[in-house]
Motif scaffolding. Structure first.
Motif, PDB file in Angstrom:
ATOM      1  N   GLY A  65       0.824  -1.216   0.000  1.00 52.54           N
ATOM      2  CA  GLY A  65       0.000   0.000   0.000  1.00 52.54           C
ATOM      3  C   GLY A  65       0.854   1.259   0.000  1.00 52.54           C
ATOM      4  N   LEU A  66       1.916   1.247   0.799  1.00 49.69           N
ATOM      5  CA  LEU A  66       2.807   2.414   0.852  1.00 49.69           C
ATOM      6  C   LEU A  66       3.534   2.569  -0.486  1.00 49.69           C
ATOM      7  CD1 LEU A  66       4.395   1.901   4.414  1.00 49.69           C
ATOM      8  CD2 LEU A  66       2.823   3.742   3.761  1.00 49.69           C
ATOM      9  N   ALA A  67       4.005   1.452  -1.051  1.00 43.94           N
ATOM     10  CA  ALA A  67       4.724   1.509  -2.329  1.00 43.94           C
ATOM     11  C   ALA A  67       3.790   1.993  -3.443  1.00 43.94           C
ATOM     12  CB  ALA A  67       5.307   0.133  -2.667  1.00 43.94           C
ATOM     13  N   ASN A 204      -3.193  -0.859  -8.546  1.00 42.33           N
ATOM     14  CA  ASN A 204      -1.739  -0.755  -8.381  1.00 42.33           C
ATOM     15  C   ASN A 204      -1.198  -1.776  -7.388  1.00 42.33           C
ATOM     16  OD1 ASN A 204      -0.705   1.156 -10.102  1.00 42.33           O
ATOM     17  ND2 ASN A 204      -1.397   2.861  -8.811  1.00 42.33           N
ATOM     18  N   VAL A 205      -1.921  -1.946  -6.295  1.00 43.62           N
ATOM     19  CA  VAL A 205      -1.478  -2.907  -5.283  1.00 43.62           C
ATOM     20  C   VAL A 205      -1.496  -4.322  -5.867  1.00 43.62           C
ATOM     21  CG1 VAL A 205      -2.200  -4.036  -3.122  1.00 43.62           C
ATOM     22  CG2 VAL A 205      -1.991  -1.557  -3.226  1.00 43.62           C
ATOM     23  N   ARG A 206      -2.541  -4.623  -6.619  1.00 42.18           N
ATOM     24  CA  ARG A 206      -2.656  -5.948  -7.221  1.00 42.18           C
ATOM     25  C   ARG A 206      -1.496  -6.214  -8.193  1.00 42.18           C
ATOM     26  NH1 ARG A 206      -6.526  -9.350  -6.460  1.00 42.18           N
ATOM     27  NH2 ARG A 206      -8.218  -8.062  -5.696  1.00 42.18           N
ATOM     28  N   HIS A 211       4.491  -9.258  -8.911  1.00 39.48           N
ATOM     29  CA  HIS A 211       5.780  -8.932  -9.527  1.00 39.48           C
ATOM     30  C   HIS A 211       5.657  -7.879 -10.611  1.00 39.48           C
ATOM     31  CE1 HIS A 211       8.660 -11.230  -7.393  1.00 39.48           C
ATOM     32  NE2 HIS A 211       8.198 -12.422  -7.726  1.00 39.48           N
ATOM     33  N   GLY A 212       4.726  -6.943 -10.431  1.00 37.65           N
ATOM     34  CA  GLY A 212       4.626  -5.838 -11.382  1.00 37.65           C
ATOM     35  C   GLY A 212       4.021  -6.219 -12.722  1.00 37.65           C
ATOM     36  N   TYR A 228       6.548  -6.920  -6.150  1.00 40.36           N
ATOM     37  CA  TYR A 228       6.776  -7.728  -4.958  1.00 40.36           C
ATOM     38  C   TYR A 228       5.987  -9.026  -5.109  1.00 40.36           C
ATOM     39  CZ  TYR A 228       8.068  -3.142  -3.102  1.00 40.36           C
ATOM     40  OH  TYR A 228       8.639  -1.913  -2.900  1.00 40.36           O
ATOM     41  N   LYS A 229       6.128  -9.909  -4.161  1.00 38.91           N
ATOM     42  CA  LYS A 229       5.343 -11.133  -4.166  1.00 38.91           C
ATOM     43  C   LYS A 229       4.901 -11.428  -2.736  1.00 38.91           C
ATOM     44  CE  LYS A 229       3.728 -14.745  -6.421  1.00 38.91           C
ATOM     45  NZ  LYS A 229       4.483 -15.971  -6.640  1.00 38.91           N
TER      46      LYS A 229
END
Ligand SMILES: *Cc1c(COP(=O)(O)O)cnc(C)c1O
Length: 375
Positions: A65-67, A204-206, A211-212, A228-229
């Motif tokens: 969420g922060l990212a 965005n979080v999803r 992994h983007g 991320y994963k």
């Protein structure tokens, strides 16, 4: 020696076991996300929020969420001193600076009056942790966030079933995060959930959690950005589906356990439990007993007495700036003081009235022992 009383223990029924078996047998291939999606939908509907993304932990949900909100190097994020390390760690992972603030005497949550002086052009967000089911002063925090163009994030790991002026904790700020760790009211063993009413933030979080990889990208194995994963497995989600269907039962039992402690301690001036904010109700994840300053009873005495009686009680969170790797040194007289004379009481689903009485007898014994000593 009397039998051991654990601090927390999940309530798992045949319903959950059957769902987990089903996921283990059938939750693969084109159904490899089916249980996760259903868990997300069930949870979102249950607390009244539009979007939910399941994760492997609450720490992961907060990191994502922060990212996804663009928090990064040199940004500042404000949070309370009395917190589990999971709330501060993702801020540091992202290269941002945590700014610690003392708590309110009554709610044990971040004190809004101390926030404004900490805000500067680098400040990007406030994380409001609803401690032990108690709720933050969300009206004041929302006002400060709006006025200064900051994100308001609700760490609701401990606030499942807590309701602020008619809305579930976690659904009021820009986003909320929950934990389904084995010690929490609703569990998947390990697990978490990111929730928001902001569609693009949820998307965005999803993407970041996969992994983007953008679902609109046609090329296979082509992440559009570094992600991320922190995904949840079908097996955990199946457990979660069963637990969400028991939401009321699980939360109501927490409330009942709290009320039982309250009744057992009725009239005892020197021991105070969690307080509820006006127009709010608590899910009472964790009853916490605070001894009065006058009683002279300390955290160490309480923990030792419990240990001698095979009862697994835990200390109130240490102020975060006490930890060696936390870069900021901040005075927090209230957080310091409360943590020195309080303790979390066992509150697992199947605790018996007799066990609760045994626990309260120890609290009272400590009080009297100290009274004799002081007199
Ligand atoms: C439990 C907890 C977390 C972390 O949850 P995990 O699922 O273990 O990552 C975060 N914040 C608070 C306030 C918690 O109590």
């Amino acid at each position: 020696l009397s039998t051991e009383i654990p601090y927390s223990k999940p309530s798992i029924t045949k319903l959950e076991l059957d769902l987990v078996s089903k996921a283990a047998l059938a939750g693969w291939g084109n159904r490899s996300n089916a249980f996760v999606s259903q868990f997300e939908d069930d949870f979102a509907r249950r607390i009244g929020v539009q979007y939910a993304v399941a994760t492997s932990s609450c720490t992961g949900a907060l990191h994502l969420g922060l990212a996804a909100s663009g928090i990064g190097k040199d940004d500042e994020v404000i949070l309370a001193q009395s917190n589990w390390v999971a709330t501060i760690a993702p801020i540091i992972y992202l290269g941002a600076k945590p700014v610690l603030v003392d708590i309110e005497e009554v709610s044990w949550c971040i004190d809004p009056e101390l926030i404004t002086s900490k805000i500067n052009p680098k400040t990007k967000a406030i994380i409001a942790t609803h401690l032990y089911g108690n709720l933050c002063d969300l009206n004041s925090l929302s006002r400060i966030a709006r006025k200064n163009n900051l994100l308001l994030i609700e760490d609701s790991a401990e606030a499942l079933g807590s309701i602020y002026e008619g809305k579930h904790a976690g659904t009021i700020g820009d986003f909320g995060v929950f934990s389904f760790h084995g010690s929490k009211t609703l569990t998947t063993g390990e697990g978490g959930m990111f929730v928001t009413n902001n569609e693009s933030l949820a998307m965005n979080v999803r993407i970041l959690n996969n992994h983007g990889r953008d679902p609109n990208e046609e090329r296979q194995f082509w992440p559009s950005k570094l992600g991320y994963k922190y995904k949840m497995t079908n097996l955990q989600a199946a457990l979660g589906i069963g637990q969400v269907s028991r939401f009321d039962e699980l939360v109501n039992r927490k409330i009942e356990i709290f009320q039982n402690y309250q009744n057992l301690l009725f009239g005892v001036k020197d021991i105070k439990l969690n307080k509820v904010r006006i127009n709010c109700s608590s899910g009472y994840w964790m009853p916490n007993a605070i001894f009065s300053t006058n009683s002279g009873v300390t955290r160490e005495q309480i923990l030792e007495e419990f240990k001698n009686n095979s009862i697994d009680a835990r200390p109130f969170f240490w102020p975060l700036s006490n930890l060696d790797f936390i870069p900021t040194i901040e005075d927090s007289p209230v957080a310091d003081d409360i943590s020195k004379r309080s303790v979390n009481l066992p509150s697992f689903h199947e605790i018996t009235d007799l066990e609760q009485s045994r626990i309260v007898k120890i609290l009272l014994k400590l009080l009297n022992k100290n009274k004799d000593f002081l007199a």
